[in-house]
Design a protein around this motif. Structure first.
Motif, PDB file in Angstrom:
ATOM      1  N   GLY A  12      55.236  29.902  -5.688  1.00 29.31           N
ATOM      2  CA  GLY A  12      54.807  31.085  -4.928  1.00 29.31           C
ATOM      3  C   GLY A  12      55.953  31.629  -4.090  1.00 29.31           C
ATOM      4  N   PHE A  13      55.618  32.544  -3.211  1.00 33.15           N
ATOM      5  CA  PHE A  13      56.628  33.247  -2.401  1.00 33.15           C
ATOM      6  C   PHE A  13      57.383  32.285  -1.470  1.00 33.15           C
ATOM      7  CE2 PHE A  13      56.613  35.658   1.841  1.00 33.15           C
ATOM      8  CZ  PHE A  13      57.930  36.088   1.725  1.00 33.15           C
ATOM      9  N   ILE A  14      56.665  31.634  -0.552  1.00 29.67           N
ATOM     10  CA  ILE A  14      57.340  30.742   0.400  1.00 29.67           C
ATOM     11  C   ILE A  14      57.740  29.439  -0.295  1.00 29.67           C
ATOM     12  CG2 ILE A  14      57.121  29.502   2.590  1.00 29.67           C
ATOM     13  CD1 ILE A  14      54.932  31.612   3.352  1.00 29.67           C
ATOM     14  N   ASP A  34      52.420  23.165  -9.358  1.00 30.88           N
ATOM     15  CA  ASP A  34      51.856  24.490  -9.132  1.00 30.88           C
ATOM     16  C   ASP A  34      50.956  24.847 -10.316  1.00 30.88           C
ATOM     17  OD1 ASP A  34      52.954  27.182  -7.270  1.00 30.88           O
ATOM     18  OD2 ASP A  34      51.661  27.513  -9.020  1.00 30.88           O
ATOM     19  N   LYS A  35      49.815  25.437  -9.989  1.00 33.06           N
ATOM     20  CA  LYS A  35      48.842  25.835 -11.021  1.00 33.06           C
ATOM     21  C   LYS A  35      49.282  27.101 -11.762  1.00 33.06           C
ATOM     22  CE  LYS A  35      43.964  27.346 -11.008  1.00 33.06           C
ATOM     23  NZ  LYS A  35      42.832  27.628 -10.093  1.00 33.06           N
ATOM     24  N   THR A  37      49.040  30.485 -10.589  1.00 31.14           N
ATOM     25  CA  THR A  37      48.051  31.556 -10.481  1.00 31.14           C
ATOM     26  C   THR A  37      48.762  32.900 -10.595  1.00 31.14           C
ATOM     27  OG1 THR A  37      48.270  31.902  -8.101  1.00 31.14           O
ATOM     28  CG2 THR A  37      46.751  30.150  -8.814  1.00 31.14           C
ATOM     29  N   SER A  40      52.051  33.516  -8.637  1.00 29.94           N
ATOM     30  CA  SER A  40      53.229  32.667  -8.826  1.00 29.94           C
ATOM     31  C   SER A  40      54.160  33.280  -9.865  1.00 29.94           C
ATOM     32  CB  SER A  40      52.783  31.298  -9.329  1.00 29.94           C
ATOM     33  OG  SER A  40      52.219  31.453 -10.626  1.00 29.94           O
ATOM     34  N   ASP A  60      46.956  21.833 -11.314  1.00 30.50           N
ATOM     35  CA  ASP A  60      46.029  22.315 -10.279  1.00 30.50           C
ATOM     36  C   ASP A  60      45.850  21.182  -9.265  1.00 30.50           C
ATOM     37  OD1 ASP A  60      43.757  23.028  -8.803  1.00 30.50           O
ATOM     38  OD2 ASP A  60      42.791  23.971 -10.527  1.00 30.50           O
ATOM     39  N   ILE A  61      46.038  21.468  -7.982  1.00 33.90           N
ATOM     40  CA  ILE A  61      45.903  20.384  -6.983  1.00 33.90           C
ATOM     41  C   ILE A  61      44.488  19.810  -6.959  1.00 33.90           C
ATOM     42  CG2 ILE A  61      47.805  21.008  -5.440  1.00 33.90           C
ATOM     43  CD1 ILE A  61      45.529  22.227  -3.588  1.00 33.90           C
ATOM     44  N   LEU A  82      51.986  23.578   0.148  1.00 33.36           N
ATOM     45  CA  LEU A  82      51.904  25.033   0.331  1.00 33.36           C
ATOM     46  C   LEU A  82      50.889  25.678  -0.605  1.00 33.36           C
ATOM     47  CD1 LEU A  82      55.381  24.393   0.283  1.00 33.36           C
ATOM     48  CD2 LEU A  82      55.153  26.555   1.491  1.00 33.36           C
ATOM     49  N   THR A  86      46.113  32.962  -0.905  1.00 36.20           N
ATOM     50  CA  THR A  86      46.712  33.399   0.360  1.00 36.20           C
ATOM     51  C   THR A  86      46.410  34.837   0.792  1.00 36.20           C
ATOM     52  OG1 THR A  86      48.728  34.147  -0.750  1.00 36.20           O
ATOM     53  CG2 THR A  86      48.686  31.847   0.011  1.00 36.20           C
ATOM     54  N   THR A 101      40.462  25.915  -3.710  1.00 38.78           N
ATOM     55  CA  THR A 101      41.852  25.436  -3.600  1.00 38.78           C
ATOM     56  C   THR A 101      42.199  24.990  -2.184  1.00 38.78           C
ATOM     57  OG1 THR A 101      42.749  26.624  -5.491  1.00 38.78           O
ATOM     58  CG2 THR A 101      44.265  26.210  -3.668  1.00 38.78           C
ATOM     59  N   SER A 134      50.434  25.835   7.231  1.00 39.48           N
ATOM     60  CA  SER A 134      49.268  26.634   7.577  1.00 39.48           C
ATOM     61  C   SER A 134      49.688  27.933   8.277  1.00 39.48           C
ATOM     62  CB  SER A 134      48.304  25.802   8.422  1.00 39.48           C
ATOM     63  OG  SER A 134      47.075  26.477   8.565  1.00 39.48           O
ATOM     64  N   TYR A 160      39.716  33.618   4.161  1.00 41.18           N
ATOM     65  CA  TYR A 160      41.024  32.947   4.010  1.00 41.18           C
ATOM     66  C   TYR A 160      41.324  32.100   5.246  1.00 41.18           C
ATOM     67  CZ  TYR A 160      46.068  32.342   4.528  1.00 41.18           C
ATOM     68  OH  TYR A 160      47.314  31.812   4.773  1.00 41.18           O
ATOM     69  N   LYS A 164      41.788  27.959   5.632  1.00 40.98           N
ATOM     70  CA  LYS A 164      42.991  27.296   6.143  1.00 40.98           C
ATOM     71  C   LYS A 164      42.647  26.468   7.396  1.00 40.98           C
ATOM     72  CE  LYS A 164      46.717  27.649   4.784  1.00 40.98           C
ATOM     73  NZ  LYS A 164      47.462  26.928   3.694  1.00 40.98           N
ATOM     74  N   ASN A 190      55.011  36.206   6.931  1.00 39.18           N
ATOM     75  CA  ASN A 190      56.325  36.136   6.291  1.00 39.18           C
ATOM     76  C   ASN A 190      56.592  37.381   5.458  1.00 39.18           C
ATOM     77  OD1 ASN A 190      57.246  32.751   5.517  1.00 39.18           O
ATOM     78  ND2 ASN A 190      55.882  33.398   7.142  1.00 39.18           N
TER      79      ASN A 190
HETATM   80  P1  NAD Z   1      51.604  32.647  -2.565  1.00 33.54           P
HETATM   81  O1  NAD Z   1      50.265  33.230  -2.808  1.00 33.54           O
HETATM   82  O2  NAD Z   1      52.819  33.482  -2.802  1.00 33.54           O
HETATM   83  O3  NAD Z   1      51.797  31.318  -3.449  1.00 33.54           O
HETATM   84  C1  NAD Z   1      50.804  30.339  -3.522  1.00 33.54           C
HETATM   85  C2  NAD Z   1      51.204  29.375  -4.643  1.00 33.54           C
HETATM   86  O4  NAD Z   1      50.199  28.370  -4.718  1.00 33.54           O
HETATM   87  C3  NAD Z   1      51.273  30.042  -6.021  1.00 33.54           C
HETATM   88  O5  NAD Z   1      52.441  29.650  -6.702  1.00 33.54           O
HETATM   89  C4  NAD Z   1      50.043  29.518  -6.739  1.00 33.54           C
HETATM   90  O6  NAD Z   1      50.190  29.433  -8.146  1.00 33.54           O
HETATM   91  C5  NAD Z   1      49.874  28.159  -6.096  1.00 33.54           C
HETATM   92  N1  NAD Z   1      48.495  27.678  -6.189  1.00 33.54           N
HETATM   93  C6  NAD Z   1      47.358  28.353  -5.836  1.00 33.54           C
HETATM   94  N2  NAD Z   1      46.282  27.592  -6.114  1.00 33.54           N
HETATM   95  C7  NAD Z   1      46.750  26.415  -6.609  1.00 33.54           C
HETATM   96  C8  NAD Z   1      46.120  25.228  -7.050  1.00 33.54           C
HETATM   97  N3  NAD Z   1      44.795  25.090  -7.072  1.00 33.54           N
HETATM   98  N4  NAD Z   1      46.904  24.209  -7.485  1.00 33.54           N
HETATM   99  C9  NAD Z   1      48.272  24.329  -7.493  1.00 33.54           C
HETATM  100  N5  NAD Z   1      48.907  25.435  -7.109  1.00 33.54           N
HETATM  101  C10 NAD Z   1      48.155  26.473  -6.663  1.00 33.54           C
HETATM  102  O7  NAD Z   1      51.571  32.086  -1.080  1.00 33.54           O
HETATM  103  P2  NAD Z   1      52.679  32.079   0.054  1.00 33.54           P
HETATM  104  O8  NAD Z   1      52.637  33.369   0.768  1.00 33.54           O
HETATM  105  O9  NAD Z   1      53.943  31.585  -0.516  1.00 33.54           O
HETATM  106  O10 NAD Z   1      52.057  30.980   1.041  1.00 33.54           O
HETATM  107  C11 NAD Z   1      52.350  29.603   0.877  1.00 33.54           C
HETATM  108  C12 NAD Z   1      51.624  28.810   1.929  1.00 33.54           C
HETATM  109  O11 NAD Z   1      52.038  29.261   3.219  1.00 33.54           O
HETATM  110  C13 NAD Z   1      50.113  28.974   1.900  1.00 33.54           C
HETATM  111  O12 NAD Z   1      49.531  27.730   2.176  1.00 33.54           O
HETATM  112  C14 NAD Z   1      49.818  29.970   3.003  1.00 33.54           C
HETATM  113  O13 NAD Z   1      48.529  29.772   3.534  1.00 33.54           O
HETATM  114  C15 NAD Z   1      50.901  29.633   3.996  1.00 33.54           C
HETATM  115  N6  NAD Z   1      51.312  30.739   4.855  1.00 33.54           N
HETATM  116  C16 NAD Z   1      51.678  31.935   4.325  1.00 33.54           C
HETATM  117  C17 NAD Z   1      52.123  32.941   5.163  1.00 33.54           C
HETATM  118  C18 NAD Z   1      52.554  34.290   4.634  1.00 33.54           C
HETATM  119  O14 NAD Z   1      52.801  35.204   5.425  1.00 33.54           O
HETATM  120  N7  NAD Z   1      52.699  34.474   3.330  1.00 33.54           N
HETATM  121  C19 NAD Z   1      52.174  32.735   6.542  1.00 33.54           C
HETATM  122  C20 NAD Z   1      51.765  31.495   7.059  1.00 33.54           C
HETATM  123  C21 NAD Z   1      51.359  30.497   6.192  1.00 33.54           C
END
Ligand code: NAD
Ligand code: DAU
Length: 356
Positions: A12-14, A34-35, A37, A40, A60-61, A82, A86, A101, A134, A160, A164, A190
């Protein structure tokens, strides 16, 4: 010292930024589960895919047996979790995946991690960490003043945020009940490279380039605290290696801004960086105000005193430099985001009130 880190959601992004960052350090080996989704993309990891210290598994977790096998094979020193659904708007349209999830998946992962950790011995058991990544949204919404700190009560509003918050509570319960050495970080919004174009900043950039309207929810006065993603992943490694077990740490950019000001700023950067598609009066001409998000949190702000005092971390990017970098990145990487708009998500409005 070498570290073996099991990352979930690393496509995913972060997560992908974190994996790239970990592999730029010495003596860190990463297993990414990573699943894959809709959010990703393995192209985010092309620069590390052949690194001998990196492996990826499409898992899948919630698949407890598969995750257990990966723990046994990889023998991690730490888990950084992570993986999650989201997007707040999607949680309004369909909360079930978020419960599955973010809550059930996190508990399944905790169970596997706890079983694995219980069988470790000596320093390996003492030094093991389960780090849950989180959000500030667990704390709910602020008025015009104040900031969330680590003692703020949980008052999540969206599905959401509730999922969390539930995950955070389960993570701490595994520490208090079974002794699992956990840490939680709660981070603000982010932005930066490789963010799926459903979130405010990338969505506005890609729509602007296509000459589409830029939909601002409500009045545009809602405030978020923005953190450049590279600063977040730096904070995560700092907390993982130096944070105290059983603690939570707030992470933020000290960069509060109203949504309307963020979008105007993006438009100004685009006026300079993308003059060929600029509307006559500039990209700000594309701004429109649309129906508000149901249950829209008014303001988030983070007191980051604890992580600064205890661990010496602070963000390196200002909002203005981060936004400029992000606009430039999206303009240079149309080949990355254009396929999403064509195949996965065309930028339509999500998370509307029923009947609208
Ligand atoms: P994202 O949506 O870009 O990526 C999420 C990733 O999780 C994807 O690669 C997806 O395929 C994977 N995923 C989802 N369900 C899954 C499952 N069941 N099994 C395995 N993999 C799975 O999210 P992001 O923005 O990168 O956020 C990452 C984490 O950081 C999250 O936990 C989010 O709550 C937290 N977060 C995000 C932000 C933000 O601004 N983006 C801020 C604070 C916290
Ligand atoms: O605060 C941390 C959270 O930030 C993370 O935990 C979430 O995973 C992440 O999605 C983000 O949540 P937000 O709801 O704050 O982000 P989003 O980009 O969806 O929206 C940011 C603000 O912009 C919010 O006030 C809603 C508004 N918005 C959003 C979109 C998509 C608009 O005005 N128009 C839009 O089209």
């Amino acid at each position: 010292m070498s570290l073996r880190i099991l990352v979930t959601g690393g496509a995913g992004f972060i997560g992908s930024a974190f994996v790239r960052y970990l592999l730029s350090q010495k003596s860190i080996t990463v297993l990414n589960l990573d699943k894959l989704t809709y959010a990703s993309d393995l192209r985010t990891l092309e620069s590390v895919q052949d690194n001998p210290c990196y492996a990826f598994r499409k898992i899948d977790i919630c698949d407890t047996a598969a995750v257990r096998r990966e723990f046994e094979d990889f023998q991690p020193d730490a888990v950084v979790h992570l993986a999650a659904e989201t997007h707040v708007d999607r949680s309004i349209d369909g909360p079930a995946d978020f419960v599955h999830t973010n809550v059930v998946g996190t508990c399944s992962l905790l169970q596997v991690a706890n079983d694995y950790w219980s069988n470790l011995t000596g320093d390996r058991q003492r030094n093991f960490r389960f780090h849950h990544v989180s959000t500030d949204e667990v704390f709910g919404s602020l008025g015009e003043t104040g900031a969330f700190d680590e003692t703020s009560p949980y008052q999540p509003n969206s599905p959401y945020a509730a999922s969390k918050a539930a995950a955070d509570h389960f993570v701490l319960s595994w520490h208090r009940t079974y002794g699992l050495p956990v840490i939680i970080s709660n981070c603000s919004n982010n932005y930066g490279p490789y963010q799926f174009p459903e979130k405010l900043i990338p969505l506005m950039i890609v729509r602007a380039v296509d000459g589409k309207d830029l939909p601002i929810y409500g009045t545009g006065e809602n405030v978020r605290d923005w953190l450049y993603v590279d600063d977040h992943v730096d904070a995560l490694l700092t907390i993982l290696t130096r944070g105290r077990v059983g603690e939570t740490y707030n992470i933020g950019g000290n960069a509060e801004a109203r949504n309307i000001d963020i979008v105007r700023s993006l438009c100004r950067h685009l006026d300079t960086a993308a003059p060929s598609t600029k509307p006559t009066g500039g990209y700000c001409d594309l701004i429109t105000f649309v129906d508000d998000r149901p249950g829209h949190d008014f303001r988030y702000a983070m007191d980051t005193g604890k992580i600064q005092r205890e661990l010496g971390w602070q963000p390196r990017h200002t909002l203005e430099t981060g936004l400029e970098l992000t606009v430039a990145w999206y303009l240079d990487h149309e080949d990355w985001w254009r396929p999403f708009l064509q195949n996965t998500y065309d930028g339509e409005r999500l998370g509307r009130r029923r009947g609208q």
